[in-house]
Design an enzyme around this catalytic site. Structure first.
Site, PDB file in Angstrom:
ATOM      1  N   TYR A  44       0.826  -1.201   0.000  1.00  0.00           N
ATOM      2  CA  TYR A  44       0.000   0.000   0.000  1.00  0.00           C
ATOM      3  C   TYR A  44       0.864   1.256   0.000  1.00  0.00           C
ATOM      4  CZ  TYR A  44       1.230   0.586   4.908  1.00  0.00           C
ATOM      5  OH  TYR A  44       1.933   0.771   6.069  1.00  0.00           O
ATOM      6  N   PHE A 102       1.937   9.543   4.283  1.00  0.00           N
ATOM      7  CA  PHE A 102       2.211   9.184   5.676  1.00  0.00           C
ATOM      8  C   PHE A 102       2.844   7.806   5.826  1.00  0.00           C
ATOM      9  CE2 PHE A 102      -2.259   7.837   5.137  1.00  0.00           C
ATOM     10  CZ  PHE A 102      -2.208   6.524   5.593  1.00  0.00           C
ATOM     11  N   ILE A 117      -7.772  -0.985  11.003  1.00  0.00           N
ATOM     12  CA  ILE A 117      -8.786   0.043  11.224  1.00  0.00           C
ATOM     13  C   ILE A 117     -10.063  -0.401  10.510  1.00  0.00           C
ATOM     14  CG2 ILE A 117      -7.161   1.941  11.546  1.00  0.00           C
ATOM     15  CD1 ILE A 117      -7.609   2.702   8.617  1.00  0.00           C
TER      16      ILE A 117
END
Length: 569
Positions: free
Chosen positions: A168, A178, A198
């Site tokens: 990813y 990030f 998450i």
């Protein structure tokens, strides 16, 4: 106020953008200057949306700064259109896009009015906010997914409780990076739908195929919410993931076997304890290759069902035919599991093997003989000590020709049982008639063994096409001549053809050749008869005077008898 000014005021209230009248007048609504507008704007701020933005606040008069989110190092978060912001900001932010920059000028009656606030904003102050919108979401937002690319075929998609490995790239909604899995070339490995991710990613991965690329947009409540994560993900941040699914399996998965080419004329299939030679290509589920026997130009050789290979392969190699091709998919718990293999197999990797069976055998196997032609008349068959002439082709089980008698000027000749050829061929040539043809399978322990030979792979099963051309009956090892029945008794008078009580070489030779012509005796084939007869004569001529007499024959017979008794003891 003139009619022109009244009409202008009406327009300002409609579009929330002030256009100044020709005559000087105080601001009556918000003035918006959209000085940076992104080229792509998938969504604009609407009523009840949450926003996260940076701002600098200054006074219109004098330009003095009174507040800044940049100075605090933390973006401002609020909900729009519900009175949680001053009215002018509520109106000024409406319709913004992420990464848009606006200068919003707010008159006092839409800011802090004639009172001001907190000693920071004086009465009747006109405020100017320089705003950069970073994020936007709604309390009812769900995870958004969009497919970038997808493989042509998808045998299976991600479901709850599956284990996945994926790469990813992670950015915020404004494009700020990030995290990425590509930096250390290690996939992110986890179960789906069990709370290990998450909530938004748990949902966003569902339905993905191996090899699929997907964009997953996760609103803050389904990501890290108001707490954020570390220094990279701020509070109330929408997350955007570009995901590449590399691997997928379920803990309950068994191996999957697809036969891509059946073996021809399959009379036997592999069982536990067999020894197999096979070629393979090994890939991960996304098609990335990790190993190949073809690149090494040598088969993989192993016993089956005895723990010499990974558990899944041990099972997959059962029930195979020679020449068969299979595609075998092994979940990690039947392959290398969570540890994987350092620098070769990642942990928890699904493995795909394309297998081609070259041959197999069992260490207890005898040769297999199939007669393909037999002459109508067969009075004599080959046996130990016979001298034969034959032709042959020798191939591997995949049809690769190794060697052939046709490559030589004359067919080979050998003595059966003399260990001049491999045992399997020697055995295969026994019991044949002249003119007979056979197909013979020779297992490695009766062929060239584990080490092979020049041009012959180790542990190879050999396929021989044999034809017996000529057959000359032989004599036992260690003998030059044998009687085919009972010899003359007494022997010496039979040898003494002229009756003079002595037998010279010429007379001895005539006697022996007479026995051969009348098929009463047999000389060792494959050797010069005169040489054999001379050796036999010299062996009987004890005093080396060029003739054999009765006493020499008796003495020799007694010595042979004594030697036989000693050998028995």
């Amino acid at each position: 106020m003139t009619m022109e000014c009244v009409w202008s005021l009406f327009l300002l209230l409609c579009v929330v953008v002030v256009v100044k009248c020709d005559s000087p007048s105080p601001l009556i609504d918000v003035v918006i200057d959209r000085y940076v507008i992104p080229s792509i704007c998938p969504r604009e701020v609407g009523t009840e949306d949450f926003v996260r933005y940076h701002f600098n606040g200054t006074f219109l008069e004098g330009g003095k700064k009174f507040d800044s989110s940049h100075d605090r190092g933390k973006a401002f978060v609020s909900q729009v259109g519900l009175g949680r912001l001053i009215t002018g900001m509520d109106r000024g932010i409406m319709g913004m896009c992420v990464n848009e920059r606006r200068k919003i000028t707010i008159p006092p009656h839409l800011a802090y009015g004639s009172i001001g606030t907190g000693g920071v904003i004086p009465p009747d102050a006109v405020l100017v906010f320089d705003v950069l919108l970073l994020d936007i979401w709604h309390s009812e937002d769900k995870v958004q997914t969009s497919t970038i690319s997808k493989p042509a075929s998808c045998k299976r998609a991600v479901e709850t409780a599956d284990f996945v490995r994926y790469h990813y790239n992670g950015t915020l909604l404004n494009g700020a990076y990030f995290d990425t899995s590509f930096s250390d070339n290690k996939t992110y490995d986890t179960y789906v739908g069990q709370g290990d991710l998450i909530q938004g990613m748990d949902t966003g991965l569902l339905g993905m195929c191996v090899g699929e690329r997907r964009i997953v947009i996760v609103p803050p409540p389904l990501a890290y919410g108001e707490k954020g994560y570390g220094t990279q993900i701020p509070a109330h941040a929408t997350l955007v993931f570009e995901v590449l699914l590399v691997d997928l399996f379920n803990a309950k998965d068994n191996m999957n076997v697809v036969i891509t080419r059946p073996g021809k004329n399959c009379t036997r299939r592999t069982v536990k304890g067999d020894y197999i030679r096979y070629h393979y290509n090994g890939t991960f589920l996304d098609g990335t290759a990790f190993d190949s026997s073809y690149q090494r130009n040598t088969t993989y050789n192993t016993y089956i069902g005895m723990g010499y290979v990974i558990a899944g392969m041990d099972r997959a190699l059962l029930g195979l035919c020679t020449g068969e091709k299979r595609t075998v998919t092994l979940p990690p718990h039947l392959a290398y599991g969570e540890p994987g293999v350092e620098n070769l197999i990642p942990g928890s990797a699904v493995l795909v093997f394309d297998i081609h069976v070259i041959d197999f055998h069992n260490p207890k196997d005898p040769i297999e003989i199939k007669v393909t032609h037999k002459p109508q008349e067969c009075n004599r068959t080959s046996e130990k000590d016979d001298v034969i002439q034959y032709r042959y082709n020798c191939s591997l089980m995949d049809g690769t020709l190794l060697y052939s008698s046709d490559h030589y000027d004359t067919p080979p000749t050998t003595t059966l049982g003399a260990k001049k050829v491999i045992q399997g061929m020697d055995d295969g040539l026994h019991g044949m008639c002249a003119g007979e043809k056979r197909e013979v399978l020779v297992p490695p322990h009766l062929g060239h063994g584990e080490n092979g030979a020049e041009g012959v792979p180790g542990s190879a099963v050999l396929f021989f096409e044999l034809e017996l051309l000529t057959l000359t009956k032989g004599v036992p090892d260690g003998y030059m001549f044998v009687w085919l029945g009972d010899g003359p008794d007494p022997l010496f008078p039979a040898m003494d053809l002229n009756g003079d009580h002595e037998v010279p070489l010429e007379e001895f030779s005539s006697f022996i050749m007479l026995q051969v012509r009348e098929e009463k005796g047999r000389l060792r084939p494959g050797m010069d008869a005169s040489v054999i007869i001379k050796d036999m004569f010299d062996n009987q001529d004890r005093d080396k005077d060029g003739k054999i007499v009765l006493d020499e024959l008796k003495l020799k017979a007694e010595e042979d008898s004594d030697r036989a008794r000693r050998d028995e003891l």
